[in-house]
Design a protein around this motif. Structure first.
Motif, PDB file in Angstrom:
ATOM      1  N   ARG A  96      24.000  -5.431   3.735  1.00  0.00           N
ATOM      2  CA  ARG A  96      23.488  -6.700   3.196  1.00  0.00           C
ATOM      3  C   ARG A  96      22.077  -6.530   2.633  1.00  0.00           C
ATOM      4  NH1 ARG A  96      26.299  -8.841   7.850  1.00  0.00           N
ATOM      5  NH2 ARG A  96      28.069 -10.111   7.166  1.00  0.00           N
ATOM      6  N   SER A  97      21.259  -5.751   3.312  1.00  0.00           N
ATOM      7  CA  SER A  97      19.910  -5.499   2.811  1.00  0.00           C
ATOM      8  C   SER A  97      19.954  -4.716   1.499  1.00  0.00           C
ATOM      9  CB  SER A  97      19.094  -4.715   3.846  1.00  0.00           C
ATOM     10  OG  SER A  97      18.901  -5.486   5.009  1.00  0.00           O
ATOM     11  N   ILE A  98      20.806  -3.708   1.450  1.00  0.00           N
ATOM     12  CA  ILE A  98      20.945  -2.916   0.226  1.00  0.00           C
ATOM     13  C   ILE A  98      21.522  -3.780  -0.895  1.00  0.00           C
ATOM     14  CG2 ILE A  98      22.141  -0.948  -0.820  1.00  0.00           C
ATOM     15  CD1 ILE A  98      19.772  -0.250   1.044  1.00  0.00           C
ATOM     16  N   ASN A  99      22.430  -4.682  -0.562  1.00  0.00           N
ATOM     17  CA  ASN A  99      23.005  -5.577  -1.565  1.00  0.00           C
ATOM     18  C   ASN A  99      21.943  -6.492  -2.170  1.00  0.00           C
ATOM     19  OD1 ASN A  99      25.559  -4.545  -1.411  1.00  0.00           O
ATOM     20  ND2 ASN A  99      26.349  -6.111  -0.028  1.00  0.00           N
ATOM     21  N   SER A 100      20.989  -6.903  -1.344  1.00  0.00           N
ATOM     22  CA  SER A 100      19.889  -7.729  -1.840  1.00  0.00           C
ATOM     23  C   SER A 100      19.064  -6.939  -2.858  1.00  0.00           C
ATOM     24  CB  SER A 100      19.017  -8.178  -0.673  1.00  0.00           C
ATOM     25  OG  SER A 100      17.966  -9.004  -1.116  1.00  0.00           O
ATOM     26  N   LYS A 109      35.226  -5.309   8.008  1.00  0.00           N
ATOM     27  CA  LYS A 109      35.773  -6.358   8.869  1.00  0.00           C
ATOM     28  C   LYS A 109      35.219  -6.183  10.277  1.00  0.00           C
ATOM     29  CE  LYS A 109      40.097  -7.442   6.488  1.00  0.00           C
ATOM     30  NZ  LYS A 109      41.574  -7.555   6.612  1.00  0.00           N
ATOM     31  N   VAL A 110      34.747  -7.268  10.822  1.00  0.00           N
ATOM     32  CA  VAL A 110      34.162  -7.237  12.162  1.00  0.00           C
ATOM     33  C   VAL A 110      35.023  -8.075  13.099  1.00  0.00           C
ATOM     34  CG1 VAL A 110      32.131  -7.770  13.556  1.00  0.00           C
ATOM     35  CG2 VAL A 110      31.852  -6.999  11.194  1.00  0.00           C
ATOM     36  N   GLU A 111      35.306  -7.516  14.261  1.00  0.00           N
ATOM     37  CA  GLU A 111      36.100  -8.248  15.255  1.00  0.00           C
ATOM     38  C   GLU A 111      35.381  -9.523  15.657  1.00  0.00           C
ATOM     39  OE1 GLU A 111      37.736  -7.697  19.860  1.00  0.00           O
ATOM     40  OE2 GLU A 111      36.618  -6.095  18.883  1.00  0.00           O
ATOM     41  N   LYS A 112      36.077 -10.642  15.560  1.00  0.00           N
ATOM     42  CA  LYS A 112      35.484 -11.920  15.909  1.00  0.00           C
ATOM     43  C   LYS A 112      35.488 -12.098  17.422  1.00  0.00           C
ATOM     44  CE  LYS A 112      35.666 -16.835  14.800  1.00  0.00           C
ATOM     45  NZ  LYS A 112      36.387 -17.908  14.087  1.00  0.00           N
ATOM     46  N   SER A 117      29.307  -4.060  12.592  1.00  0.00           N
ATOM     47  CA  SER A 117      28.279  -5.103  12.484  1.00  0.00           C
ATOM     48  C   SER A 117      26.936  -4.517  12.066  1.00  0.00           C
ATOM     49  CB  SER A 117      28.131  -5.845  13.809  1.00  0.00           C
ATOM     50  OG  SER A 117      27.827  -4.942  14.862  1.00  0.00           O
ATOM     51  N   ALA A 118      26.611  -3.326  12.601  1.00  0.00           N
ATOM     52  CA  ALA A 118      25.351  -2.661  12.241  1.00  0.00           C
ATOM     53  C   ALA A 118      25.403  -2.175  10.794  1.00  0.00           C
ATOM     54  CB  ALA A 118      25.088  -1.498  13.184  1.00  0.00           C
ATOM     55  N   PHE A 156      28.235   5.620   0.756  1.00  0.00           N
ATOM     56  CA  PHE A 156      27.211   5.188   1.714  1.00  0.00           C
ATOM     57  C   PHE A 156      27.858   4.454   2.886  1.00  0.00           C
ATOM     58  CE2 PHE A 156      24.701   1.204   2.612  1.00  0.00           C
ATOM     59  CZ  PHE A 156      23.868   1.749   3.570  1.00  0.00           C
ATOM     60  N   VAL A 157      28.758   3.505   2.568  1.00  0.00           N
ATOM     61  CA  VAL A 157      29.426   2.723   3.613  1.00  0.00           C
ATOM     62  C   VAL A 157      30.368   3.603   4.429  1.00  0.00           C
ATOM     63  CG1 VAL A 157      30.973   0.783   4.075  1.00  0.00           C
ATOM     64  CG2 VAL A 157      29.244   0.594   2.269  1.00  0.00           C
TER      65      VAL A 157
END
Length: 282
Positions: A67-71, A92-95, A60-61, A48-49
């Motif tokens: 996160r919703s699926i993890n919930s 990993k998201v660029e800061k 980020s999207a 999925f990922v």
């Protein structure tokens, strides 16, 4: 799985007070999970990922959907619908340091002439955001009974319908007192008929104000004032823990992201504190 997801959303809505906006995001996340061929197995979650990444979706999207699926997966495990606690890996998201308005920008914005009902309303809203760090959605749902002029406090309904009290300055008290004399409705900031304002309309009017004031747009529209408030609060000696409570953040780590220093600020600070420059001056 769809029946279980529906039950998950119902429980979150009725037992945890899920907001309509969050409910909509959960449903959209589930549709995305099906679209990218997610399955309730360890490999199925990873696929999925990976499928989201291969489609060109921003990390980020993808993380927001994960996160919703993890919930949902956590709920499944807690209710013994799954034997193992599956979780989608986060990318990993660029800061990035999000920019906000400069002091001179804010001065231009609040100094714009106000003639119409809409102009005065926008001025009062922006002054509220600048002075309290409130979210625009919190300002647009602020009620008259939530304004305590005597104790200089606003009672705000934040994310997850969590109420919090936010201090306001005497200057904002003057502005809100004058503004509330212009109508008798329950909502502090409302339409001429007392109805709740639409965010899209307010953003359109705000962009027109920026053009009028000669100020460039920045990231996040109204949310830029929240970052501006946080940075000014700390810069003027405010306590980081008090800032967290004022902004309504669940963790201090989130608050710290709002006060990240921009390159230009670092250069200015170094210019005034450089040991070599001071040595030269001495």
């Amino acid at each position: 799985m769809s029946v279980l997801f529906e039950l998950f959303v119902r429980e979150k809505t009725y037992l945890k007070g899920l907001t309509p906006k969050t409910t909509k995001h959960y449903l959209h996340s589930y549709q995305t999970f099906l679209k990218f061929k997610g399955e309730l197995t360890e490999d199925g979650i990873k696929n999925f990922v990976m499928n989201m990444v291969e489609s060109g979706m921003k990390p980020s999207a993808a993380n927001a959907y994960s996160r919703s699926i993890n919930s949902f997966l956590s709920w499944m495990y807690e209710n013994k619908k799954l034997e193992i606690h599956l979780q989608a890996p986060l990318l990993k998201v660029e800061k990035r340091v999000l920019k906000t308005f400069k002091l001179e920008d804010v001065q231009k914005i609040v100094s714009c002439p106000c003639y119409s009902f809409g102009d005065k309303r926008m001025h009062a809203i922006l002054c509220t955001l600048i002075d309290t760090g409130a979210r625009i959605t919190e300002a647009l749902t602020l009620k008259r009974e939530g304004v305590d002029f005597d104790n200089l406090l606003l009672t705000i309904s934040g994310k997850g319908r969590k109420e919090r009290k936010v201090p306001m300055s005497r200057e904002l008290r003057k502005i809100l007192y004058r503004w509330l004399k212009s109508h008798t409705y329950d909502l502090v900031f409302c339409t001429r008929n007392g109805d709740q304002l639409r965010y899209d309309n307010m953003r359109r009017d705000f962009n027109l104000l920026l053009e009028k004031a000669g100020v460039k747009k920045t990231e996040g529209s109204f949310h830029a004032f929240r970052r501006y408030f946080a940075k000014q609060y700390v810069r003027n000696g405010g306590n980081l823990f008090y800032l967290q409570k004022t902004l309504g953040h669940s963790t201090l780590e989130i608050t710290k992201q709002y006060v990240e220093v921009e390159d230009e600020e670092l250069s200015m600070a170094h210019k005034s504190a450089s040991p070599l420059e001071r040595l030269k001056s001495a």
